[in-house]
Design a protein around this motif. Structure first.
Motif, PDB file in Angstrom:
ATOM      1  N   SER A 165      30.004  28.132  17.908  1.00  0.00           N
ATOM      2  CA  SER A 165      30.699  27.915  16.475  1.00  0.00           C
ATOM      3  C   SER A 165      31.688  28.790  16.283  1.00  0.00           C
ATOM      4  CB  SER A 165      29.460  27.931  15.676  1.00  0.00           C
ATOM      5  OG  SER A 165      28.638  29.017  15.556  1.00  0.00           O
TER       6      SER A 165
ATOM      7  N   ALA B 235      30.080  23.706  19.905  1.00  0.00           N
ATOM      8  CA  ALA B 235      30.746  23.310  18.757  1.00  0.00           C
ATOM      9  C   ALA B 235      32.017  22.701  18.771  1.00  0.00           C
ATOM     10  CB  ALA B 235      30.589  24.363  17.731  1.00  0.00           C
TER      11      ALA B 235
ATOM     12  N   GLY C 282      34.501  13.465  18.227  1.00  0.00           N
ATOM     13  CA  GLY C 282      34.256  13.597  16.735  1.00  0.00           C
ATOM     14  C   GLY C 282      33.073  12.906  16.049  1.00  0.00           C
TER      15      GLY C 282
ATOM     16  N   ASP D 214      30.561  15.494  16.154  1.00  0.00           N
ATOM     17  CA  ASP D 214      30.853  16.604  15.425  1.00  0.00           C
ATOM     18  C   ASP D 214      31.269  17.784  16.210  1.00  0.00           C
ATOM     19  OD1 ASP D 214      31.473  17.752  12.885  1.00  0.00           O
ATOM     20  OD2 ASP D 214      29.399  18.937  12.821  1.00  0.00           O
ATOM     21  N   ILE D 215      31.793  17.549  17.330  1.00  0.00           N
ATOM     22  CA  ILE D 215      32.504  18.582  18.257  1.00  0.00           C
ATOM     23  C   ILE D 215      33.946  18.439  18.119  1.00  0.00           C
ATOM     24  CG2 ILE D 215      32.410  19.299  20.712  1.00  0.00           C
ATOM     25  CD1 ILE D 215      29.759  17.791  21.090  1.00  0.00           C
ATOM     26  N   ARG D 216      34.510  19.411  17.855  1.00  0.00           N
ATOM     27  CA  ARG D 216      35.958  19.543  17.656  1.00  0.00           C
ATOM     28  C   ARG D 216      36.646  19.915  18.865  1.00  0.00           C
ATOM     29  NH1 ARG D 216      37.896  24.193  13.942  1.00  0.00           N
ATOM     30  NH2 ARG D 216      39.858  22.987  14.313  1.00  0.00           N
TER      31      ARG D 216
END
Length: 224
Positions: A132, A167, A198, A201-203
């Motif tokens: 993160s 993350a 996406g 929730d992984i960019r």
């Protein structure tokens, strides 16, 4: 002639100590690593011969032991020394990426990827999995192809990202042609990967294409 036998102050090693490694040419740096040449050929002469045969330093360092064995004066010991130097450089940059925000140092990220991918003879798709704080968790080569490309499977990327609890990710692959320009297929797979990750929730921070001495960033080009 061995490096240690050069007249004091005239050899590449003395030049390095007096003026710094950046002052040396590729051949001189290579001569310092090789240390010795062969009968009638100094370490610098051998270094120049190797560079001439390979065409450039990156290609030389990517050559395997069998390819280098044809050059007189280059045995397993010198091959091991060259490979060790290359791996030390790669690990040095990788360790920095594990300690700092990758996105705050795009130069080091590209430097690492150049070390990792530029000289490969076939296309390799790699993933940099980040925490993160955008620190490197792991770099993994996931897909391997021919000179023309590599098949990339989004499901496998997602599995690895979840395994490492990433993350964010940065994708990278090389173009063995040396030209760092995205193909239509590169654009399509990037869109698919971004959409799939996406949902988890992984960019996807970037997709970097590595060529010979150059790199293309999807993020900097507005494609992400």
């Amino acid at each position: 002639m061995a490096i240690c036998d050069w007249p004091r102050g005239e050899g590449p090693r003395d030049k390095l100590l007096q003026r710094g490694a950046a002052a040396l040419s590729d051949a001189e740096l290579l001569a310092v690593l090789l240390r010795t040449g062969r009968a009638g050929c100094s370490a610098l002469d051998l270094a120049m011969a190797l560079l001439h045969r390979a065409g450039d330093l990156a290609t030389l360092l990517a050559m395997d032991a069998n390819a280098l064995a044809d050059e007189p004066g280059v045995g397993p010991g010198k091959y091991a020394m060259l490979q060790a130097a290359m791996e030390l450089a790669r690990r040095s940059v990788e360790q920095h990426l594990k300690q700092a925000d990758v996105m705050s140092s795009p130069r080091r990220t590209r430097q690492f990827l150049q070390h990792h991918l530029a000289a490969r003879e076939r296309e390799i798709f790699s993933c940099l999995f980040l925490d993160s704080q955008h620190r490197l968790l792991r770099c993994e080569d996931l897909f391997f192809g021919t000179l023309d490309g590599a098949a990339v499977y989004p499901r496998e990327v997602a599995v690895r990202a979840l395994q490492y609890r990433a993350a964010a990710v940065i994708f990278a692959h090389n173009h063995p042609s040396g030209i760092a320009e995205p193909s239509a297929a590169d654009r399509r797979i990037t869109e698919r990967l971004q959409a799939g990750l996406g949902l988890l929730d992984i960019r996807v921070l970037d997709h970097i294409i590595i060529g010979r001495g150059q790199a293309y960033s999807f993020a900097e080009s507005g494609l992400l």
